[in-house]
Design an enzyme around this catalytic site. Structure first.
Site, PDB file in Angstrom:
ATOM      1  N   SER A 144      37.558 -11.328   5.091  1.00  0.00           N
ATOM      2  CA  SER A 144      37.092 -11.383   3.698  1.00  0.00           C
ATOM      3  C   SER A 144      38.303 -11.322   2.801  1.00  0.00           C
ATOM      4  O   SER A 144      39.343 -10.768   3.191  1.00  0.00           O
ATOM      5  CB  SER A 144      36.194 -10.178   3.410  1.00  0.00           C
ATOM      6  OG  SER A 144      35.951 -10.061   2.016  1.00  0.00           O
ATOM      7  N   TYR A 157      34.390  -1.147   3.977  1.00  0.00           N
ATOM      8  CA  TYR A 157      34.248  -2.587   4.225  1.00  0.00           C
ATOM      9  C   TYR A 157      35.621  -3.266   4.171  1.00  0.00           C
ATOM     10  O   TYR A 157      35.989  -4.023   5.076  1.00  0.00           O
ATOM     11  CB  TYR A 157      33.304  -3.197   3.178  1.00  0.00           C
ATOM     12  CG  TYR A 157      33.103  -4.689   3.310  1.00  0.00           C
ATOM     13  CD1 TYR A 157      32.245  -5.200   4.277  1.00  0.00           C
ATOM     14  CD2 TYR A 157      33.768  -5.583   2.477  1.00  0.00           C
ATOM     15  CE1 TYR A 157      32.057  -6.579   4.402  1.00  0.00           C
ATOM     16  CE2 TYR A 157      33.590  -6.950   2.595  1.00  0.00           C
ATOM     17  CZ  TYR A 157      32.731  -7.444   3.556  1.00  0.00           C
ATOM     18  OH  TYR A 157      32.555  -8.795   3.687  1.00  0.00           O
TER      19      TYR A 157
HETATM   20  N1  LIG Z   1      28.657 -13.162   1.289  1.00  0.00           N
HETATM   21  C1  LIG Z   1      29.863 -12.766   0.885  1.00  0.00           C
HETATM   22  O1  LIG Z   1      30.131 -12.647  -0.323  1.00  0.00           O
HETATM   23  C2  LIG Z   1      30.941 -12.496   1.902  1.00  0.00           C
HETATM   24  C3  LIG Z   1      32.285 -12.429   1.456  1.00  0.00           C
HETATM   25  C4  LIG Z   1      33.289 -12.184   2.383  1.00  0.00           C
HETATM   26  C5  LIG Z   1      32.984 -12.012   3.722  1.00  0.00           C
HETATM   27  N2  LIG Z   1      31.675 -12.073   4.119  1.00  0.00           N
HETATM   28  C6  LIG Z   1      31.411 -11.872   5.540  1.00  0.00           C
HETATM   29  O2  LIG Z   1      30.716 -12.996   6.045  1.00  0.00           O
HETATM   30  C7  LIG Z   1      29.974 -12.607   7.202  1.00  0.00           C
HETATM   31  C8  LIG Z   1      28.564 -13.139   7.076  1.00  0.00           C
HETATM   32  O3  LIG Z   1      27.962 -12.528   5.957  1.00  0.00           O
HETATM   33  P1  LIG Z   1      26.835 -13.232   5.059  1.00  0.00           P
HETATM   34  O4  LIG Z   1      27.329 -13.194   3.676  1.00  0.00           O
HETATM   35  O5  LIG Z   1      26.421 -14.513   5.665  1.00  0.00           O
HETATM   36  O6  LIG Z   1      25.700 -12.094   5.165  1.00  0.00           O
HETATM   37  P2  LIG Z   1      24.190 -12.150   5.684  1.00  0.00           P
HETATM   38  O7  LIG Z   1      23.686 -10.762   5.503  1.00  0.00           O
HETATM   39  O8  LIG Z   1      23.484 -13.290   5.071  1.00  0.00           O
HETATM   40  O9  LIG Z   1      24.354 -12.466   7.263  1.00  0.00           O
HETATM   41  C9  LIG Z   1      24.884 -11.518   8.164  1.00  0.00           C
HETATM   42  C10 LIG Z   1      24.195 -11.694   9.507  1.00  0.00           C
HETATM   43  O10 LIG Z   1      24.780 -10.771  10.432  1.00  0.00           O
HETATM   44  C11 LIG Z   1      23.737 -10.172  11.186  1.00  0.00           C
HETATM   45  N3  LIG Z   1      24.147  -8.859  11.682  1.00  0.00           N
HETATM   46  C12 LIG Z   1      24.371  -7.726  10.967  1.00  0.00           C
HETATM   47  N4  LIG Z   1      24.669  -6.721  11.792  1.00  0.00           N
HETATM   48  C13 LIG Z   1      24.613  -7.197  13.054  1.00  0.00           C
HETATM   49  C14 LIG Z   1      24.821  -6.638  14.342  1.00  0.00           C
HETATM   50  N5  LIG Z   1      25.102  -5.330  14.505  1.00  0.00           N
HETATM   51  N6  LIG Z   1      24.701  -7.437  15.419  1.00  0.00           N
HETATM   52  C15 LIG Z   1      24.390  -8.747  15.278  1.00  0.00           C
HETATM   53  N7  LIG Z   1      24.168  -9.336  14.098  1.00  0.00           N
HETATM   54  C16 LIG Z   1      24.292  -8.575  12.993  1.00  0.00           C
HETATM   55  C17 LIG Z   1      22.584 -10.041  10.190  1.00  0.00           C
HETATM   56  O11 LIG Z   1      21.344  -9.858  10.852  1.00  0.00           O
HETATM   57  C18 LIG Z   1      22.680 -11.350   9.432  1.00  0.00           C
HETATM   58  O12 LIG Z   1      21.922 -12.379  10.034  1.00  0.00           O
HETATM   59  C19 LIG Z   1      30.065 -11.072   7.266  1.00  0.00           C
HETATM   60  O13 LIG Z   1      31.038 -10.715   8.226  1.00  0.00           O
HETATM   61  C20 LIG Z   1      30.528 -10.693   5.884  1.00  0.00           C
HETATM   62  O14 LIG Z   1      31.214  -9.481   5.861  1.00  0.00           O
HETATM   63  C21 LIG Z   1      30.654 -12.322   3.245  1.00  0.00           C
END
Ligand SMILES: NC(=O)c1ccc[n+]([C@@H]2O[C@H](COP(=O)([O-])OP(=O)(O)OC[C@H]3O[C@@H](n4cnc5c(N)ncnc54)[C@H](O)[C@@H]3O)[C@@H](O)[C@H]2O)c1
Length: 252
Positions: A144, A157
């Site tokens: 991130s 985080y």
């Molecule tokens: N959305 C943002 O602004 C953003 C920014 C930077 C980084 N990220 C990173 O991107 C990645 C995806 O996030 P997103 O935004 O798509 O969120 P999201 O919540 O839409 O998707 C995350 C997915 O991970 C799954 N998950 C959570 N814990 C789990 C576990 N213990 N085992 C298996 N699956 C698990 C959830 O069920 C979900 O389907 C994450 O690592 C997040 O930290 C997101």
């Protein structure tokens, strides 16, 4: 025109929502066979169904990144499904509560670090062994932009994502000689459910973010997916140990 990933076997963790789902769909649209792993059955199965509806091949695996046995089984089954593991996108993650650091409960800290950092370590551990045996592969970890600075309300985080950056660099250096490239995608604020799990009303939070981001808006999940696919493609054949920041200019 054939896609860049024709018949490649790809694992996407956290594929049941957001960035993972968009990336699974993008890989499938370019010919890949995709294993979607998630703790959320409904979302994971829905992504697999969406891929099949667009004519692709997909399978869902239930997996919990906090559980070592579950991650080991996930990687083994993913590699067995189509006989190898060409690309792995270690993307599952959680945001954790939004609280000042001193107010963080230890259990919440553990949940964030176990999912985001230890989960990526466990994925790497098992994927690298398989990729060494098969003579190469490509891994992308989701870090991130939060890895590169402190966070007032999501300190654990940020720490977990800084650790993902470090693990990515170590894996890249350690396994390059085996023909394995390891990179990280570092998204900025992306329009998925994750950043909106907070008390502030959704549209108010979005407006606040849009004001801060030089490009004036959050990313769409498929914009992050495009960057992940580039890192996995042969166009990035000399790129390893790289942190690809896709944040609309925020940390520039
Ligand atoms: N959305 C943002 O602004 C953003 C920014 C930077 C980084 N990220 C990173 O991107 C990645 C995806 O996030 P997103 O935004 O798509 O969120 P999201 O919540 O839409 O998707 C995350 C997915 O991970 C799954 N998950 C959570 N814990 C789990 C576990 N213990 N085992 C298996 N699956 C698990 C959830 O069920 C979900 O389907 C994450 O690592 C997040 O930290 C997101």
């Amino acid at each position: 025109m054939p896609g860049r990933f024709e018949a490649a076997s790809v694992l996407v963790t956290g594929g049941g929502s957001g960035i993972g789902r968009a990336t699974a769909l993008a890989f499938a649209a370019e010919g890949a066979r995709v294993i979607i792993a998630d703790i959320a059955e409904t979302g994971g199965r829905e992504t697999a169904r969406m891929i099949e509806a667009q004519g692709g091949q997909a399978a869902f695996l239930h997996a919990d990144m906090r559980d070592a046995a579950s991650v080991e089984a996930m990687v083994r089954l993913a590699a067995e499904r189509w006989g190898r593991l060409d690309c792995a996108f270690n993307n599952a993650g959680i945001g954790g509560p939004t609280l000042p650091l001193a107010d963080y409960a230890e259990a919440d800290y553990d949940a964030v670090l176990d999912t985001n950092m230890r989960g990526v370590f466990l994925c790497l551990k098992h994927e690298l062994l398989i990729m060494v045996r098969q003579g190469g592969g490509c891994i992308i970890n989701t870090a991130s932009m939060a890895a590169f600075g402190g966070s007032v309300e999501t300190g654990p985080y940020s720490a977990s994502k800084a650790a993902v950056v470090s693990l990515t660099r170590s894996a890249a250096k350690g396994y390059a000689r085996h023909g394995i490239r390891v990179n990280a995608i570092c998204p900025g604020a992306t329009d998925t459910p994750l950043p909106f799990r907070r008390a502030m009303p959704r549209e108010e939070f979005r407006a606040q973010l849009n004001k801060m981001i030089p490009l004036g808006r959050m990313a769409q999940a498929d914009e992050i997916a495009h960057a992940v696919l580039w890192l996995c493609s042969s166009d990035a054949s000399y790129v390893t140990g790289h942190m690809l920041v896709a944040d609309g200019g925020l940390i520039a």
